[in-house]
Design an enzyme around this catalytic site. Structure first.
Site, PDB file in Angstrom:
ATOM      1  N   GLU A 282      24.884 -44.463 -26.070  1.00  0.00           N
ATOM      2  CA  GLU A 282      25.297 -43.157 -25.550  1.00  0.00           C
ATOM      3  C   GLU A 282      26.821 -43.063 -25.383  1.00  0.00           C
ATOM      4  O   GLU A 282      27.313 -42.575 -24.382  1.00  0.00           O
ATOM      5  CB  GLU A 282      24.606 -42.866 -24.217  1.00  0.00           C
ATOM      6  CG  GLU A 282      23.101 -42.812 -24.335  1.00  0.00           C
ATOM      7  CD  GLU A 282      22.394 -42.347 -23.070  1.00  0.00           C
ATOM      8  OE1 GLU A 282      21.462 -41.531 -23.206  1.00  0.00           O
ATOM      9  OE2 GLU A 282      22.758 -42.795 -21.987  1.00  0.00           O
ATOM     10  N   ASP A 355      12.701 -43.721 -22.804  1.00  0.00           N
ATOM     11  CA  ASP A 355      13.630 -43.525 -21.693  1.00  0.00           C
ATOM     12  C   ASP A 355      12.947 -43.042 -20.415  1.00  0.00           C
ATOM     13  O   ASP A 355      13.031 -41.861 -20.094  1.00  0.00           O
ATOM     14  CB  ASP A 355      14.691 -42.501 -22.123  1.00  0.00           C
ATOM     15  CG  ASP A 355      15.918 -42.543 -21.239  1.00  0.00           C
ATOM     16  OD1 ASP A 355      15.924 -43.344 -20.299  1.00  0.00           O
ATOM     17  OD2 ASP A 355      16.857 -41.783 -21.502  1.00  0.00           O
ATOM     18  N   GLU A 383      14.450 -39.163 -12.387  1.00  0.00           N
ATOM     19  CA  GLU A 383      15.160 -38.286 -13.323  1.00  0.00           C
ATOM     20  C   GLU A 383      14.214 -37.429 -14.151  1.00  0.00           C
ATOM     21  O   GLU A 383      14.464 -36.253 -14.381  1.00  0.00           O
ATOM     22  CB  GLU A 383      16.022 -39.142 -14.251  1.00  0.00           C
ATOM     23  CG  GLU A 383      16.708 -38.327 -15.341  1.00  0.00           C
ATOM     24  CD  GLU A 383      17.556 -39.180 -16.264  1.00  0.00           C
ATOM     25  OE1 GLU A 383      17.667 -40.395 -16.042  1.00  0.00           O
ATOM     26  OE2 GLU A 383      18.118 -38.606 -17.215  1.00  0.00           O
TER      27      GLU A 383
HETATM   28  C1  BDP Z   1      19.265 -41.770 -19.402  1.00  0.00           C
HETATM   29  C2  BDP Z   1      20.013 -40.999 -18.361  1.00  0.00           C
HETATM   30  C3  BDP Z   1      21.489 -41.331 -18.367  1.00  0.00           C
HETATM   31  C4  BDP Z   1      21.675 -42.828 -18.292  1.00  0.00           C
HETATM   32  C5  BDP Z   1      20.869 -43.511 -19.369  1.00  0.00           C
HETATM   33  C6  BDP Z   1      20.920 -45.015 -19.243  1.00  0.00           C
HETATM   34  O1  BDP Z   1      19.854 -39.625 -18.596  1.00  0.00           O
HETATM   35  O2  BDP Z   1      22.091 -40.677 -17.277  1.00  0.00           O
HETATM   36  O3  BDP Z   1      23.020 -43.141 -18.400  1.00  0.00           O
HETATM   37  O4  BDP Z   1      19.522 -43.146 -19.274  1.00  0.00           O
HETATM   38  O5  BDP Z   1      19.950 -45.592 -18.773  1.00  0.00           O
HETATM   39  O6  BDP Z   1      17.904 -41.579 -19.193  1.00  0.00           O
HETATM   40  O7  BDP Z   1      21.921 -45.622 -19.609  1.00  0.00           O
END
Ligand code: BDP
Length: 680
Positions: A282, A355, A383
């Protein structure tokens, strides 16, 4: 005076949730008589003095006097004797607690083990059990039992729904909020022994000399509670704050920079736990930016820490350039690296391959890296399961994963026995720590399961509910089944039958199944549902992405045949026609509608159950939970209505007879926007 006493014992006394499961509300009836007769007095270990033992003794005094509504006295006849350098079975921090006619003996191989035992004995007594009959032996099942905070230096919390961060970086090191100690107490009481204090999307600030005294103050405060401090390390820090031109893990100057940082940290914090790293995921920096592997990056940091600490390297990766099924990417990047990581590296793997969705099959990496220490990452903060409103008790989800057979190396719990379990924390500045009172149960369950993954979720719920609310059996008897079903309710009204990632963009709050225009394919809910006029679901069999092949054959086989498999994962693995006949005999479309309705109905039942529990709960927390259940009822209906309106726009099928149509048309739901949703 009478009024004051009544206030202490009555369930109607004012409560704000701050005390969590450590309320020790006064015992009544036989349990009270038994403890009074036992007449506890604490016998400290001979000669020894340590802050940890002092805390264990103080916790016992505090808890027991609260349970009995009187201080302990020196002439007590029921000796509770601590022995903290005993040989016990299992890990050093394990313990045994044995009651007899004359007293109770607590034995552990360490002071921290004695503290765990003190909390364990208090839990036992809080639940109304007989002091003489206590017979507990327990040992932690895995070395790392952690909470990961996604807290930022400015006090915001990524995916945090319980207020601001509990860490006041601006005023540290001079100011140490009382909350920091109470947080450690709560963690120690459930066996948590490591805390990562900052977000995985890490700021390099945490590696600067300015932050070291702040980190040291926290580490010093937590040490007596058996908690080691970790930080998330930004991989590009040598460039960001070190003045180097590169962060290449094989560059000698980069290696020297990390070594120097580690030396400085250990000089201040001799038991510093180590680094958690999110790399090349990401948009975060990582070794691949320099053509190096995850192993190169992790091992470089591991060398800087040496035997003193651990590098926890995350396996949560996916990249825009990669065209493969997102569910396959982590396995493809990491499985070939098995055996290449240093001994003090642990790979942290999310429970499922995508996720933190309401339901995912277990991550295939758990069955693919026999020569690597693995750790399970769960998300305590919700989340994707309601964002801090309503009730979703997550222990059933975690036990589902922990108990899953990988087909290679046993269950997930067995695979992580040399690693650990981490939860993304749900704590914040909210007076009750976690935003809703029932979210405390998820924090509690995470710790209890990391200590002992063989515990069953309803027992954990029962002990939590009795300690947190009321030990009157009528309360846990009704509330536990409600908690147990709550996560399935969320699955049903959000993403039934194995659907995933249908949440709106960015904040992940509310439904957005129609979203299909974001730059990266795997950001779009439509990527996951693959819904079209003919059918719905993601084909992950050999005719599709073949993600199924990442599992051991014996496991994959169970998911191969849509007519025979566990339908909870149906559309995760299969793209099926809308009229596919499900096990209930209903066509897929009807079954989908049925499950959305079932989820909404379950939330209504939860609200009713809660109303019936009013006599057992103080008015403040009763009202707070009732209100959050009102929100959940609204949200469940919204999820169901918006999703059905969208699927109907795709499949053009009528709703099954007798079904309530969505309240609004699709355009209404598409137009809803929540730019101010918390936690972004
Ligand atoms: C996702 C979240 C994000 C996190 C990411 C992670 O939306 O905010 O940074 O996981 O685990 O689900 O790195």
């Amino acid at each position: 005076m009478i009024v004051a006493t009544w206030c202490l014992v009555s369930p109607a006394a004012a409560e704000d949730g701050y005390d969590l499961w450590l309320r020790y509300s006064p015992l009544e009836g036989e349990a009270r008589t038994a403890l009074d007769r036992f007449d506890p007095v604490i016998v400290r270990p001979a000669g020894a003095h340590s802050d940890t033992v002092d805390i264990a003794v103080a916790e016992l005094e505090r808890g027991l006097s609260s349970l009995m509504e009187r201080p302990l006295h020196a002439g007590g006849t029921g000796a509770i004797a601590l022995e903290c350098n005993a040989a016990v079975e299992g890990a050093r921090d394990g313990y045994d607690i044995a009651g007899s006619d004359t007293g109770i003996t607590i034995r552990s191989g360490s002071d921290t083990g004695c503290l765990y035992a003190a909390f364990s004995l208090l839990r036992y007594l809080s639940l109304g059990n007989d002091p003489h009959a206590v017979d507990l032996a327990s040992s932690p099942a895995m070395p790392l039992r952690m909470l990961d905070h996604w807290d930022n230096p400015d006090g915001s919390v990524e995916r945090g729904y319980a207020g601001r961060s509990i860490f006041d970086w601006w005023h540290l090191p001079e100011v140490l909020d009382r909350r920091i100690i109470d947080y450690a107490r709560a963690n120690a009481s459930i066996g948590i022994n490591g805390v990562v204090v900052n977000n995985v999307n890490a700021s390099a600030l945490f590696l600067t000399p300015r932050y070291l005294p702040k980190l040291k103050r926290l580490a010093d405060a937590w040490r007596p509670y058996g908690i080691r401090l970790y930080i998330s390390a930004r991989f590009s820090a040598p460039r960001d704050i070190g003045g180097l031109a590169t962060a290449d893990p094989l560059d000698p100057a980069v290696r020297a920079w990390w070594r120097a940082r580690a030396e400085a940290i250990y000089a201040a914090i001799p038991d510093f736990g180590g680094f958690l790293v999110k790399a090349n995921s990401e948009g975060q920096p990582g070794p691949q930016d320099y053509g190096r592997t995850h192993a190169d990056g992790a091992n470089m940091l591991a060398a800087a820490l040496g035997e003193r600490g651990t590098v926890i390297w995350r396996a949560f990766v996916y990249s825009a350039e990669d065209e493969t099924d997102r569910a396959k990417q982590a396995y493809e990047e990491f499985a070939p690296l098995d055996g290449q990581f240093a001994d003090n590296v642990v790979l942290q793997v999310k429970n499922g391959p995508i996720d933190f969705q309401p339901r995912e099959p277990f991550h295939p990496l758990f069955g693919a890296m026999p020569n690597t220490r693995l750790m399970l990452e769960a998300q305590v903060t919700r989340e994707y399961l309601g964002q801090g409103s309503g009730i979703a008790y997550l222990a059933p989800m975690w036990t589902e994963v922990l108990g899953a057979q990988t087909g290679r190396g046993g269950t997930v719990a067995q695979v992580i026995a040399h690693g650990g379990m981490a939860g993304v924390a749900n704590t914040g500045s909210a007076r009750n720590w976690s935003g809703t009172d029932f979210d405390q149960a998820n924090w509690y369950a995470l710790g209890r399961l990391a200590w002992d993954p063989a515990l069953v979720s309803d027992e954990i719920a029962r002990e939590w509910a009795a300690q947190t609310f009321s030990r009157d059996p009528a309360f846990p008897n009704r509330v536990v089944p409600m908690m147990q079903r709550s996560r399935q309710a969320v699955v049903d009204y959000m993403t039934p039958l194995g659907l995933a990632h249908q949440m709106a963009t960015g904040h992940h709050y509310g439904p957005g199944p129609w979203v299909c225009d974001l730059a990266r394919p795997e950001w779009n809910p439509c990527y996951y549902s693959r819904a079209d006029a003919e059918g719905i679901g993601f084909d992950r069999t050999a005719s599709g992405s073949d993600a199924l092949a990442q599992y051991a054959p014996a496991i994959a086989e169970g998911w191969e045949d849509p007519a025979a498999m566990d339908e909870d994962y149906l559309l995760w693995f299969h793209h099926l026609p809308w009229d596919f006949e499900t096990r209930s005999g209903r066509p897929l479309w009807d079954e989908l509608v049925h499950r959305y309705d079932r989820g909404v109905a379950e939330v209504e039942t939860m609200a009713r159950t809660w109303r019936s529990l009013r006599p057992y709960v103080d008015p403040e927390r009763y009202r707070a939970v009732a209100e959050t259940l009102n929100i959940q009822q609204r949200e469940a209906k919204w999820w169901r209505d918006a999703s059905l309106a969208y699927w109907q726009s795709i499949n053009h099928l009528p709703l099954p007879a007798g079904t309530t149509p969505p309240e609004h048309d699709l355009e209404y739901y598409r137009a809803l926007a929540f730019p101010e949703a918390p936690g972004q």
